[in-house]
Design a protein around this motif. Structure first.
Motif, PDB file in Angstrom:
ATOM      1  N   PRO A 186       0.823  -1.220   0.000  1.00 49.22           N
ATOM      2  CA  PRO A 186       0.000   0.000   0.000  1.00 49.22           C
ATOM      3  C   PRO A 186       0.847   1.257   0.000  1.00 49.22           C
ATOM      4  CG  PRO A 186       0.021  -1.006   2.177  1.00 49.22           C
ATOM      5  CD  PRO A 186       0.719  -1.966   1.268  1.00 49.22           C
ATOM      6  N   HIS A 187       0.310   2.314  -0.572  1.00 51.06           N
ATOM      7  CA  HIS A 187       0.961   3.613  -0.542  1.00 51.06           C
ATOM      8  C   HIS A 187       0.773   4.261   0.829  1.00 51.06           C
ATOM      9  CE1 HIS A 187       1.550   3.079  -4.730  1.00 51.06           C
ATOM     10  NE2 HIS A 187       0.304   3.342  -5.104  1.00 51.06           N
ATOM     11  N   ALA A 188       1.700   5.097   1.212  1.00 52.16           N
ATOM     12  CA  ALA A 188       1.599   5.797   2.494  1.00 52.16           C
ATOM     13  C   ALA A 188       0.409   6.750   2.476  1.00 52.16           C
ATOM     14  CB  ALA A 188       2.879   6.563   2.774  1.00 52.16           C
ATOM     15  N   PRO A 189      -0.275   6.906   3.629  1.00 52.10           N
ATOM     16  CA  PRO A 189      -1.405   7.829   3.684  1.00 52.10           C
ATOM     17  C   PRO A 189      -0.950   9.286   3.733  1.00 52.10           C
ATOM     18  CG  PRO A 189      -0.985   6.942   5.851  1.00 52.10           C
ATOM     19  CD  PRO A 189      -0.026   6.241   4.916  1.00 52.10           C
ATOM     20  N   THR A 190      -1.906  10.179   3.782  1.00 49.61           N
ATOM     21  CA  THR A 190      -1.609  11.613   3.832  1.00 49.61           C
ATOM     22  C   THR A 190      -2.281  12.238   5.059  1.00 49.61           C
ATOM     23  OG1 THR A 190      -3.533  12.223   2.509  1.00 49.61           O
ATOM     24  CG2 THR A 190      -1.476  11.745   1.329  1.00 49.61           C
ATOM     25  N   LEU A 191      -1.843  13.425   5.412  1.00 52.31           N
ATOM     26  CA  LEU A 191      -2.408  14.120   6.567  1.00 52.31           C
ATOM     27  C   LEU A 191      -2.612  15.589   6.235  1.00 52.31           C
ATOM     28  CD1 LEU A 191      -3.192  14.230   9.581  1.00 52.31           C
ATOM     29  CD2 LEU A 191      -0.765  14.628  10.093  1.00 52.31           C
ATOM     30  N   LYS A 192      -3.827  16.055   6.471  1.00 54.30           N
ATOM     31  CA  LYS A 192      -4.152  17.471   6.312  1.00 54.30           C
ATOM     32  C   LYS A 192      -4.669  17.998   7.654  1.00 54.30           C
ATOM     33  CE  LYS A 192      -7.003  20.706   3.628  1.00 54.30           C
ATOM     34  NZ  LYS A 192      -7.976  20.819   2.512  1.00 54.30           N
ATOM     35  N   LEU A 193      -4.120  19.110   8.122  1.00 60.32           N
ATOM     36  CA  LEU A 193      -4.528  19.719   9.374  1.00 60.32           C
ATOM     37  C   LEU A 193      -5.152  21.085   9.098  1.00 60.32           C
ATOM     38  CD1 LEU A 193      -1.379  18.849  11.496  1.00 60.32           C
ATOM     39  CD2 LEU A 193      -3.587  17.670  11.505  1.00 60.32           C
ATOM     40  N   TRP A 225      -5.738   5.558   4.610  1.00 56.29           N
ATOM     41  CA  TRP A 225      -5.287   5.085   5.929  1.00 56.29           C
ATOM     42  C   TRP A 225      -5.615   3.597   6.037  1.00 56.29           C
ATOM     43  CZ3 TRP A 225      -2.295   7.492   9.432  1.00 56.29           C
ATOM     44  CH2 TRP A 225      -2.018   8.854   9.195  1.00 56.29           C
ATOM     45  N   TRP A 226      -4.624   2.780   5.656  1.00 56.18           N
ATOM     46  CA  TRP A 226      -4.864   1.368   5.364  1.00 56.18           C
ATOM     47  C   TRP A 226      -4.633   0.423   6.544  1.00 56.18           C
ATOM     48  CZ3 TRP A 226      -0.421  -1.452   6.130  1.00 56.18           C
ATOM     49  CH2 TRP A 226       0.816  -0.768   6.050  1.00 56.18           C
ATOM     50  N   GLY A 227      -4.234   0.917   7.701  1.00 58.09           N
ATOM     51  CA  GLY A 227      -3.776   0.020   8.763  1.00 58.09           C
ATOM     52  C   GLY A 227      -4.832  -0.848   9.413  1.00 58.09           C
ATOM     53  N   ALA A 228      -6.094  -0.452   9.399  1.00 58.88           N
ATOM     54  CA  ALA A 228      -7.148  -1.229  10.066  1.00 58.88           C
ATOM     55  C   ALA A 228      -8.422  -1.178   9.247  1.00 58.88           C
ATOM     56  CB  ALA A 228      -7.395  -0.690  11.471  1.00 58.88           C
ATOM     57  N   ALA A 229      -8.302  -1.529   7.982  1.00 59.29           N
ATOM     58  CA  ALA A 229      -9.423  -1.361   7.052  1.00 59.29           C
ATOM     59  C   ALA A 229     -10.593  -2.279   7.356  1.00 59.29           C
ATOM     60  CB  ALA A 229      -8.950  -1.593   5.622  1.00 59.29           C
ATOM     61  N   LEU A 230     -10.341  -3.452   7.933  1.00 57.53           N
ATOM     62  CA  LEU A 230     -11.436  -4.381   8.200  1.00 57.53           C
ATOM     63  C   LEU A 230     -12.280  -3.955   9.396  1.00 57.53           C
ATOM     64  CD1 LEU A 230      -9.728  -7.862   7.681  1.00 57.53           C
ATOM     65  CD2 LEU A 230     -10.922  -6.440   6.018  1.00 57.53           C
ATOM     66  N   THR A 231     -11.668  -3.297  10.361  1.00 54.10           N
ATOM     67  CA  THR A 231     -12.361  -2.978  11.608  1.00 54.10           C
ATOM     68  C   THR A 231     -12.545  -1.496  11.839  1.00 54.10           C
ATOM     69  OG1 THR A 231     -10.273  -2.881  12.822  1.00 54.10           O
ATOM     70  CG2 THR A 231     -11.393  -5.018  12.717  1.00 54.10           C
ATOM     71  N   GLY A 232     -11.714  -0.671  11.202  1.00 46.31           N
ATOM     72  CA  GLY A 232     -11.627   0.719  11.598  1.00 46.31           C
ATOM     73  C   GLY A 232     -10.798   0.831  12.866  1.00 46.31           C
ATOM     74  N   ALA A 233     -10.362   2.054  13.170  1.00 49.45           N
ATOM     75  CA  ALA A 233      -9.566   2.272  14.371  1.00 49.45           C
ATOM     76  C   ALA A 233      -9.947   3.615  14.981  1.00 49.45           C
ATOM     77  CB  ALA A 233      -8.067   2.255  14.033  1.00 49.45           C
ATOM     78  N   PRO A 234     -10.125   3.669  16.323  1.00 49.41           N
ATOM     79  CA  PRO A 234     -10.053   2.534  17.239  1.00 49.41           C
ATOM     80  C   PRO A 234     -11.298   1.669  17.136  1.00 49.41           C
ATOM     81  CG  PRO A 234     -10.668   4.510  18.428  1.00 49.41           C
ATOM     82  CD  PRO A 234     -10.374   4.946  17.021  1.00 49.41           C
ATOM     83  N   ASN A 235     -11.173   0.419  17.599  1.00 46.17           N
ATOM     84  CA  ASN A 235     -12.301  -0.507  17.624  1.00 46.17           C
ATOM     85  C   ASN A 235     -12.107  -1.421  18.824  1.00 46.17           C
ATOM     86  OD1 ASN A 235     -14.063  -2.769  17.196  1.00 46.17           O
ATOM     87  ND2 ASN A 235     -14.254  -2.164  15.051  1.00 46.17           N
TER      88      ASN A 235
END
Length: 345
Positions: A186-193, A225-235
């Motif tokens: 997977p490609h790295a995610p991005t962050l906008k503030l 944001w691919w780290g917890a795609a099955l459950t979402g985070a936090p869960n």
């Protein structure tokens, strides 16, 4: 190499029922496993305490992209004298809506029904395949492929799986990820503030993906944001913790969350699928706020956001997390005036 298996006419409906519910189980199993991506391992699905190996190893199958790979699944700690099924499934099953149609994402031709021994052991050989191989992975849904596509991986659906499930109750018991030699990362995610410029007394900023980074449907170039795609985070129910945020290396309070991915099948009930065509993959997205302490004085500050990684794919952040960063600037009222109406606010 094991041949593709044919079942009697009365079997496919039972198999479809088990594998269909497997999609719902997959939504929980990733969070039930380790939160850091040690080698992709055989993972019991709570409350099961089963222990399984794949070709004698407790790690997932490394499968050829061109030929079927016979994999002997050996387990202990399963229910005694119970009919189970061993099946290869696309990760789309883990996020499909409605979950009852997860059988569309499994290769039913290679699924193996088996009955455990009187002591709860199992041994079954399944041919793990790849799409386009000989034999090749084939599901009812043509978008279900193994290994997953770059777009699917970008959405956090990083691995196809071999799963052991109860044939009668459709309860998942154990699973192992499949690693292919040419599997995409997977490609790295991005962050906008927002805002990125803060006045003297402003403390809260809102976090999201950068505009256009993770469009719907997810694409090969997407950065989700691919780290917890099955459950979402936090869960909490799945054991998946929340995000860690640092500002200049110092932990900061946050309310960040990543939504789970959603795959829209016929009859989709998920809100995310409203108005979308069948076959649309909706990626996980970042939302929430970060509290910037007033001790972060004038100047530029680096904000790093770390998501727990429930996948076997290596993370891009410390401790195997999924990470992205952005900067904010705090300025006093005099400096703020140079930024026009509203100053740094």
């Amino acid at each position: 190499m094991s041949p593709r298996r044919s079942f009697p006419r009365h079997m496919p409906r039972r198999i479809c029922a088990a594998v269909g519910a497997l999609g719902l189980e997959l939504g929980l199993l990733a969070g039930a496993g380790a939160l850091t991506a040690s080698p992709a391992s055989a993972i019991p699905i709570p409350p099961s305490t089963s222990s399984c190996t794949y070709n004698g190893s407790p790690v997932a199958v490394a499968a050829s992209n061109t030929a079927g790979t016979p994999v002997t699944v050996s387990c202990t700690g399963l229910p005694a004298s119970t009919a189970l099924i061993v099946a290869q499934t696309s990760p789309l099953a883990g996020v499909i809506s409605p979950s009852t149609v997860g059988a569309r994402e499994a290769d039913l031709a290679t699924a193996m029904p088996v009955t455990t021994s009187a002591t709860g052991t199992l041994s079954a050989t399944i041919t793990v395949t790849a799409t386009g191989g000989t034999p090749g992975f084939a599901a009812i849904d043509k978008k279900a492929v193994c290994p997953p596509t770059q777009a699917q991986v970008n959405a956090g659906l990083t691995n196809c799986v071999v799963t052991v499930a109860n044939l009668a109750t459709s309860t998942g018991l154990n699973f192992g990820n499949i690693i292919y030699g040419t599997q995409p990362s997977p490609h790295a995610p991005t962050l906008k503030l927002r805002p990125s410029l803060l006045g003297e007394h402003r403390k809260l900023v809102t976090a999201s993906d950068k505009t256009g980074a993770c469009p719907t449907p997810v694409r090969a170039a997407s950065r989700c944001w691919w780290g917890a795609a099955l459950t979402g985070a936090p869960n909490a129910a799945a054991g998946v913790p929340g995000f860690v945020v640092t500002i200049d290396g110092v932990p900061a309070t946050n309310t960040l969350a990543a939504s789970p991915a959603v795959y829209c099948a016929p009859g989709a009930t998920a809100t995310a699928c409203t108005g979308l065509p069948v076959g649309t993959l909706v990626g996980p997205h970042l939302s929430g706020t970060v509290l910037v302490p007033l001790s972060a004085g004038e100047g530029t500050h680096t904000v790093v956001v770390l998501e727990p990684n429930t996948t076997p794919d290596p993370g891009n952040g410390p401790s195997n997390t999924v990470a992205a960063s952005a900067t904010i600037v705090r300025c006093d009222d005099a400096a703020a005036a140079s930024h026009g109406p509203g100053g740094c606010e």
